[in-house]
Motif scaffolding. Structure first.
Motif: not given
Length: 293
Positions: A73-86
């Protein structure tokens, strides 16, 4: 049918090698490696420059004990909406796909992006996720591992707690996602406990996904209100029609528990008896899946 469970809480409590030995002694066929902790702890060796060496050392340990890795199981969440963090999240997921492949996993569960409200942005989320999973597919092929997307929920905490649909919460949307990507390297992992939380019927969900899409499971129980991730038959889910539906579609995947909360608070000396209970529960449940001739 292969019986496995995740390493999450056990690994935190007693370490990786002792976890694998405990699961072997408890009677499991395989283990599901949980990369959750890596999202917020970049001091672990698997984030270092020698991560490939560390992964092969872990594989050697599990080979010696005799318990293979079937799923991860990969880490999650897969996104937060910030380009660099994503972008960082994406790179983390790719790294865990490589590590999971070294460990021997055939499937890695990767949560869909869901940082915006599904109720208002379902079409935008679909486009976002199609791009996300298609960007991961070359790595899946490179590492020879299938990506499994998962049915998700979201919640409102105030003025009262309530769970709502998120990505792939309905069988129709889940099927559409898998079919739209249309790759041998992407499949569905149905989290059985998530389904009743969004007021859907689990057996119906299984039948609509079918055995061509549905290749992995997260098996656990809840009170139909909260995502408790405990052992089946301890809460309110009715597993009789669920197991029947798995037989009716001739389910060909593994039987993987995500009931890790069973291990959260009990004394260390009771971890092995608890793991044995989980394994015996899994064998019982598998025996109740009607097998096709």
């Amino acid at each position: 049918m292969i019986l496995s469970t995740q390493t999450n809480i056990l690994d935190k409590r007693i370490g990786f090698e002792k976890t694998i030995q405990l699961l072997k002694d408890a009677g499991f066929d395989a283990y599901d490696y949980s990369f959750f902790y890596m999202r917020y702890n970049h001091d672990v060796p698997l984030w270092g420059d020698d991560y490939v060496k560390v992964a092969y050392e872990m594989r050697a340990t599990t080979d010696k004990i005799g318990l293979p890795c079937n799923q991860a199981h990969a880490p999650f969440p897969s996104s937060c909406g910030d380009e660099l963090t994503d972008r960082q999240y994406f790179d983390e997921i790719v790294r865990t796909m490589e590590i999971a492949s070294i460990l021997g996993a055939k499937i890695i569960v990767v949560h869909p992006k869901q940082h915006i409200r599904h109720a208002f942005h379902a079409k935008k989320l679909k486009q976002m996720n199609l791009e996300f999973y298609k960007a991961l597919l070359p790595y899946a092929e490179k590492f020879n591992i299938k990506i499994a997307t998962e049915n998700m929920w979201t919640c409102r905490k105030f003025p009262n707690y309530k769970i709502f649909d998120s990505v792939c919460a309905s069988p129709e949307e889940f099927c559409d996602y898998v079919d739209s990507i249309n790759s041998p390297y992407l499949c569905a992992c149905l989290d059985l406990g998530h389904v009743p939380l969004v007021r859907r019927d689990v057996a119906d969900f299984i039948q609509k996904l079918g055995s061509n899409r549905l290749l992995a499971l997260h098996v656990h129980d809840n009170d139909l209100i909260r995502d408790l991730h405990t052992l089946p038959y301890l809460q309110k889910m009715d597993y009789t029609p669920i197991l029947k539906a798995l037989g009716e579609i001739n389910y060909q995947g593994d039987f993987t528990f995500e009931a890790n909360e069973l291990f959260a608070h009990i004394p260390t000396k009771l971890l092995l008896p608890a793991a044995k209970l989980m394994a015996e529960t899994g064998r019982y449940m598998i025996s109740k899946i009607p097998m096709q001739d």
